[in-house]
Motif scaffolding. Structure first.
Motif, PDB file in Angstrom:
ATOM      1  N   GLN A  78      -5.454   0.560 -26.265  1.00 32.51           N
ATOM      2  CA  GLN A  78      -6.284  -0.630 -26.117  1.00 32.51           C
ATOM      3  C   GLN A  78      -5.511  -1.799 -25.507  1.00 32.51           C
ATOM      4  OE1 GLN A  78      -8.519  -0.729 -30.192  1.00 32.51           O
ATOM      5  NE2 GLN A  78      -9.842  -1.662 -28.661  1.00 32.51           N
ATOM      6  N   LEU A 115      -7.773  -8.616 -26.520  1.00 35.34           N
ATOM      7  CA  LEU A 115      -7.769  -7.683 -27.636  1.00 35.34           C
ATOM      8  C   LEU A 115      -7.460  -8.456 -28.907  1.00 35.34           C
ATOM      9  CD1 LEU A 115      -7.869  -4.815 -28.813  1.00 35.34           C
ATOM     10  CD2 LEU A 115      -5.424  -4.597 -28.256  1.00 35.34           C
ATOM     11  N   LEU A 139      -6.672  -8.170 -32.912  1.00 36.79           N
ATOM     12  CA  LEU A 139      -6.269  -7.280 -33.991  1.00 36.79           C
ATOM     13  C   LEU A 139      -6.759  -7.858 -35.309  1.00 36.79           C
ATOM     14  CD1 LEU A 139      -2.573  -6.400 -32.991  1.00 36.79           C
ATOM     15  CD2 LEU A 139      -4.742  -5.590 -32.025  1.00 36.79           C
ATOM     16  N   LEU A 163      -3.547   1.646 -30.756  1.00 35.99           N
ATOM     17  CA  LEU A 163      -3.277   0.276 -30.316  1.00 35.99           C
ATOM     18  C   LEU A 163      -2.727   0.241 -28.900  1.00 35.99           C
ATOM     19  CD1 LEU A 163      -2.888  -2.761 -30.711  1.00 35.99           C
ATOM     20  CD2 LEU A 163      -0.759  -2.266 -31.932  1.00 35.99           C
ATOM     21  N   GLU A 193      -6.562   4.071 -37.620  1.00 36.65           N
ATOM     22  CA  GLU A 193      -6.830   3.004 -36.660  1.00 36.65           C
ATOM     23  C   GLU A 193      -8.140   3.267 -35.931  1.00 36.65           C
ATOM     24  OE1 GLU A 193      -3.395   2.693 -34.131  1.00 36.65           O
ATOM     25  OE2 GLU A 193      -2.048   2.216 -35.796  1.00 36.65           O
ATOM     26  N   THR A 194      -8.835   2.194 -35.581  1.00 37.05           N
ATOM     27  CA  THR A 194     -10.094   2.347 -34.855  1.00 37.05           C
ATOM     28  C   THR A 194      -9.867   3.007 -33.497  1.00 37.05           C
ATOM     29  OG1 THR A 194      -9.814   0.071 -34.089  1.00 37.05           O
ATOM     30  CG2 THR A 194     -11.258   0.416 -35.979  1.00 37.05           C
ATOM     31  N   GLU A 215     -12.306  -7.043 -26.877  1.00 33.92           N
ATOM     32  CA  GLU A 215     -12.285  -5.813 -27.654  1.00 33.92           C
ATOM     33  C   GLU A 215     -11.586  -6.091 -28.978  1.00 33.92           C
ATOM     34  OE1 GLU A 215     -10.466  -2.652 -25.513  1.00 33.92           O
ATOM     35  OE2 GLU A 215     -11.766  -2.855 -23.753  1.00 33.92           O
ATOM     36  N   THR A 216     -11.868  -5.266 -29.980  1.00 35.53           N
ATOM     37  CA  THR A 216     -11.234  -5.447 -31.288  1.00 35.53           C
ATOM     38  C   THR A 216     -10.532  -4.160 -31.715  1.00 35.53           C
ATOM     39  OG1 THR A 216     -13.239  -4.810 -32.499  1.00 35.53           O
ATOM     40  CG2 THR A 216     -12.951  -7.155 -31.979  1.00 35.53           C
ATOM     41  N   TRP A 217      -9.554  -4.348 -32.561  1.00 35.10           N
ATOM     42  CA  TRP A 217      -8.794  -3.225 -33.130  1.00 35.10           C
ATOM     43  C   TRP A 217      -8.603  -3.508 -34.611  1.00 35.10           C
ATOM     44  CZ3 TRP A 217      -4.344  -3.134 -35.972  1.00 35.10           C
ATOM     45  CH2 TRP A 217      -3.675  -1.915 -36.130  1.00 35.10           C
ATOM     46  N   ARG A 252      -7.469  -1.336 -38.636  1.00 38.07           N
ATOM     47  CA  ARG A 252      -7.105  -0.070 -39.293  1.00 38.07           C
ATOM     48  C   ARG A 252      -7.450  -0.148 -40.765  1.00 38.07           C
ATOM     49  NH1 ARG A 252      -0.684  -0.007 -38.406  1.00 38.07           N
ATOM     50  NH2 ARG A 252      -0.286  -1.957 -39.493  1.00 38.07           N
TER      51      ARG A 252
END
Length: 307
Positions: free
Chosen positions: A49, A9, A11, A46, A42-43, A31-33, A35
């Motif tokens: 994910q 992940l 960020l 957190l 936030e997508t 995966e990406t996160w 905001r």
């Protein structure tokens, strides 16, 4: 050994976040996160994910590390490797590594990646280099394994605090080198400033609890030279602009830090992290950030004092 079944992940979806996504997506599930900086939206949550992730990379500035790492610690998945690439201080004058030590401690493997790893070069297939400073030998081995057979070549280190201070403080010195460049002071002055800055940086790293030798590693020397000479270097360009009387990049914009070096110098002074009189190049650069009048004569005067 990293496998395609492992989850990573990331960020942050800035240039560095996208670079790491491209670098690792063929090795494991990425995966990406992110905001929205204005709304805070936030997508995805957190914590959701983060569940079952084996690797977490914080490709975000230093400022949100305290909040984000608190959340990570509260939802910590078993066996997580947590990495940061941030090269700044937060509002309390704390490094990202200090926040990791505070919130993660020995609960998981963690570390920082610092060195000549410009996102554009890596994204375009060119090699990059980093010091993987980790909180243990196992964490160091995991970092090297994560990037094995990628374009990012990682050296292992246990000096997390030294690596952080070297990488962060070099952003204070690079604008000074840019000022000399913008003033047309010549290549000799640039070479001297790099040498003098490294000597001062090594003394600061040791004072802050790190190994002085780390200042001469990829996190210090490697990153300093790269940032001071890269055509796309924001920090060097800032100094060059200041030499021409343009101070527009010094100010924060809508609460967002526009220059990590300027903010770092301000936080060091605000929180009294260093006795500035002991570090004349750092003190001069901070003073020029505050008032850049008579820049050339002040730099020349300092060079005379350093002889």
């Amino acid at each position: 050994m990293v496998t395609r079944d492992e989850r990573c992940l990331i960020l942050g979806r800035g240039a560095m976040g996208r670079m790491f996504e491209g670098l690792l997506r063929h090795r494991l599930h990425v995966e990406t996160w992110d905001r929205d900086p204005d709304s805070g939206t936030e997508t995805a949550p957190l914590e959701n994910q983060l569940a079952d992730a084996q690797v977490l990379i914080l490709a975000v500035p230093a400022k949100p590390h305290d909040e984000l790492l608190r959340r990570v610690a509260a939802a910590l998945p078993e066996g997580l490797l947590c990495l940061t690439i941030a090269k700044g201080l937060d509002g309390e004058g704390r490094t990202p590594v200090q926040r990791m030590a505070e919130h993660l401690g020995e609960a998981c493997d963690w570390g920082a990646l610092y060195g000549p790893m410009i996102a554009r070069d890596l994204s375009e297939g060119r090699p990059g280099f980093a010091l993987g400073a980790a909180n243990g030998d196992v964490a160091g081995e995991r970092i090297q394994s994560l990037f094995a057979k990628t374009r990012l070549h990682v050296q292992a280190s246990r000096d997390t605090h030294g690596a952080a201070w070297a990488a962060i403080l070099k952003n204070v010195y690079v604008p000074l080198i840019g000022m000399a460049q913008g003033l047309g002071m010549g290549d000799n002055v640039r070479g001297y400033l790099v040498t003098a800055a490294l000597a001062e940086l090594a003394r600061i790293v040791e004072r802050m609890g790190g190994d002085a030798a780390t200042a001469y590693s990829l996190a210090g020397l490697g990153d300093l030279v790269t940032t001071a000479t890269s055509l796309s270097s924001h920090h060097r360009s800032l100094g060059e602009d200041m030499a021409q009387g343009d101070r527009s990049m010094l100010a924060d914009k809508n609460g967002y830090i526009r220059s990590e070096g300027v903010h770092t110098a301000a936080m060091v002074a605000k929180h009294g992290l260093l006795p500035l009189d002991d570090y004349p190049l750092f003190a001069l650069t901070h003073a020029l950030f505050e008032d850049s009048s008579d820049m050339e004569s002040r730099i020349l005067s300092m060079l005379g004092q350093l002889e």
